[in-house]
Scaffold this active site. Structure first.
Site, PDB file in Angstrom:
ATOM      1  N   ASP A 119       0.292   0.971   4.495  1.00 14.06           N
ATOM      2  CA  ASP A 119      -0.408   1.027   5.772  1.00 14.06           C
ATOM      3  C   ASP A 119      -1.352  -0.167   5.857  1.00 14.06           C
ATOM      4  OD1 ASP A 119      -1.927   2.299   8.131  1.00 14.06           O
ATOM      5  OD2 ASP A 119      -0.521   3.889   7.598  1.00 14.06           O
ATOM      6  N   HIS A 149      -6.485   2.585  10.491  1.00  9.22           N
ATOM      7  CA  HIS A 149      -5.280   3.417  10.498  1.00  9.22           C
ATOM      8  C   HIS A 149      -4.963   3.999   9.127  1.00  9.22           C
ATOM      9  CE1 HIS A 149      -0.909   4.298  10.920  1.00  9.22           C
ATOM     10  NE2 HIS A 149      -1.261   4.585  12.159  1.00  9.22           N
ATOM     11  N   ASN A 202       6.474   6.477  18.612  1.00 14.69           N
ATOM     12  CA  ASN A 202       5.861   7.142  19.757  1.00 14.69           C
ATOM     13  C   ASN A 202       6.402   6.604  21.069  1.00 14.69           C
ATOM     14  OD1 ASN A 202       4.145   8.494  17.926  1.00 14.69           O
ATOM     15  ND2 ASN A 202       2.779   6.726  17.913  1.00 14.69           N
ATOM     16  N   SER A 231       2.293   8.853  13.427  1.00  7.61           N
ATOM     17  CA  SER A 231       1.581   8.316  12.268  1.00  7.61           C
ATOM     18  C   SER A 231       0.828   9.419  11.551  1.00  7.61           C
ATOM     19  CB  SER A 231       0.572   7.244  12.695  1.00  7.61           C
ATOM     20  OG  SER A 231       1.190   6.013  12.864  1.00  7.61           O
TER      21      SER A 231
END
Length: 443
Positions: free
Chosen positions: A48, A86, A207, A274
């Protein structure tokens, strides 16, 4: 390949308020699953934007790390790219450990403190991850364009996978994705290496709200457990999920919460696959801890075979095999399998990269046009107090955050509408509201 997040600074809030908002812990069987395992002894690599190990809810959770972007620090703890928070959001959702309650205030009584600590364990405040005793490996990558170090995502991802495997990861979480079903040939050997070393790889489906109508790589790679997203009513999320034949299971992707970097008690509400992905990766860690002799194929099979069917009967392109049930995945009597039910990258490589003329066709998802995927920049959730709602930044790439306020892309909308109509005709019992947050995926 470009990845992105949408995250805004969160105002400090009473941590137990956030614990109360973690509806998935009970609704998806995690509190029951913890009676069998909490992820002890299992390492999960989070590829990430970096994990801040100083967040109070991650104390002791991060046991190693690296940077594959050339722009971070050697420990993988520096937030990178447009949405540097994130990785910490994902990490707390996966393996947060909460933290001890603050000392009682002047107006608090001993009875008040006892009520607060009841059934909460030693760390009653903050975020409790779904695998709270798992160990994390922080692998920071530059998700998105303009990496100042100049290393392309085509090189970062295979380096990240190999480092994770070589450093003991039994599960890899990739809350990122692309707008292409294909992946660079440079990824083949790395994913093959993970498969050969019996590692479970979990990826976000992407998404729709971030422009990812269709599941993209790495979630299209055979053998990867791809996670779609649902809302509080367990219906395929309008914005925070994509559609595709490679989806294995669906998990909550709306009204999620996670910790923000900075070393203080700050949180954010967010949405997107996520956040759904680490719920499933954490479930894999629980299984690997409880049943250390199980193969990666058996771990994945436990998750998808115990999922609660949703949408069209059997496997479908919105829910995969159904809704995650962590308790059943840990407790059910599931016979072993001979191969990963989601396919094999080894078979795919043999067929599509080498000698397709002499090899039988495969049922595994096929990556077409093997060009380098373009990953849109993901948007990050907005950090707010528990009562406030978050704004969403438009995302072009991947980091598993869904843009709840973005216009919905036309593709896949009809199936979602039908699913919603079914719920309206047969509504589920009302559930407590939680503040929304958004995230983009990099899948």
């Amino acid at each position: 390949m470009v990845l992105a997040l949408s995250l805004l600074p969160a105002a400090p809030a009473a941590a137990d308020e956030w614990r109360d908002k973690q509806y998935w812990l009970n609704d998806y069987g995690f509190t029951e699953a913890w009676k069998i395992s909490q992820g002890e002894g299992v390492k999960v690599a989070v590829i990430d934007t970096g994990i801040d190990p100083t967040h109070p809810d991650l104390a002791g959770a991060v046991v190693g790390g690296t940077d594959v972007s050339g722009a971070g620090n050697p420990a993988g703890s520096a937030g990178l790219g447009a949405e540097p928070a994130h990785g910490t959001l994902v990490a707390t959702l996966l393996a947060g450990r909460g933290h001890a309650a603050a000392p009682a205030g002047e107006g608090d009584t001993k009875d008040d403190a006892a009520d607060k600590d009841k059934d909460a364990g030693p760390n009653p405040d903050g975020i409790m991850g779904v695998a709270p005793k798992a160990e994390l490996l922080a692998v920071s990558a530059w998700i998105g364009p303009d990496n100042p170090a100049g290393i392309p995502i085509e090189d970062q991802i295979p380096a990240a996978i190999r480092w994770a495997v070589n450093n003991g990861a039994q599960v890899i979480n990739m809350s990122l994705g692309s707008t292409s079903t294909s992946w660079p040939q440079s990824w083949d050997d790395a994913f093959l290496y993970a498969e050969q070393q019996d590692v479970v790889v979990v990826a976000a489906a992407g998404n729709r709200g971030g422009g990812m109508v269709q599941v993209g790589a790495p979630a299209t790679i055979p053998g990867v457990l791809t996670v779609a997203g649902v809302d509080r009513q367990r219906v395929a999320s309008w914005d925070s999920s994509s559609e595709g034949i490679s989806i294995g299971v669906a998990a909550p992707a709306e009204n999620l919460i996670g910790g923000l970097p900075g070393g203080t008690v700050q949180y954010a509400d967010w949405s997107g696959t996520s956040g759904a992905a680490p719920l499933v990766a954490g479930t894999a860690a629980l299984i690997r801890s409880a049943y250390p002799d199980l193969s990666a194929a058996d771990v994945i099979n436990r998750i998808i075979s115990t999922a609660k069917d949703a949408g069209a009967p059997g496997q479908d392109t919105l829910y995969g095999y159904g809704l995650l049930d962590a308790s059943a995945a840990l407790a059910a009597d599931i016979p072993p399998v001979a191969a990963n039910p989601l396919g094999s990258i080894a078979d795919w490589i043999r067929i599509h990269r080498r000698d397709a003329s002499t090899t039988p066709a495969s049922d595994a998802p096929v990556a077409v046009e093997p060009s380098a995927p373009e990953l849109p920049e993901p948007t990050m959730p907005t950090a707010l107090s528990p009562q406030a709602e978050a704004d969403v930044l438009p995302a072009a790439l991947v980091l598993g955050f869904g843009g709840l306020l973005l216009a919905v892309t036309a593709g896949g909308a009809v199936m979602v509408v039908r699913a919603r109509r079914k719920v309206l005709e047969n509504p589920l019992p009302d559930e407590a509201d939680t503040g929304p947050l958004e995230h983009q995926n990099i899948s």
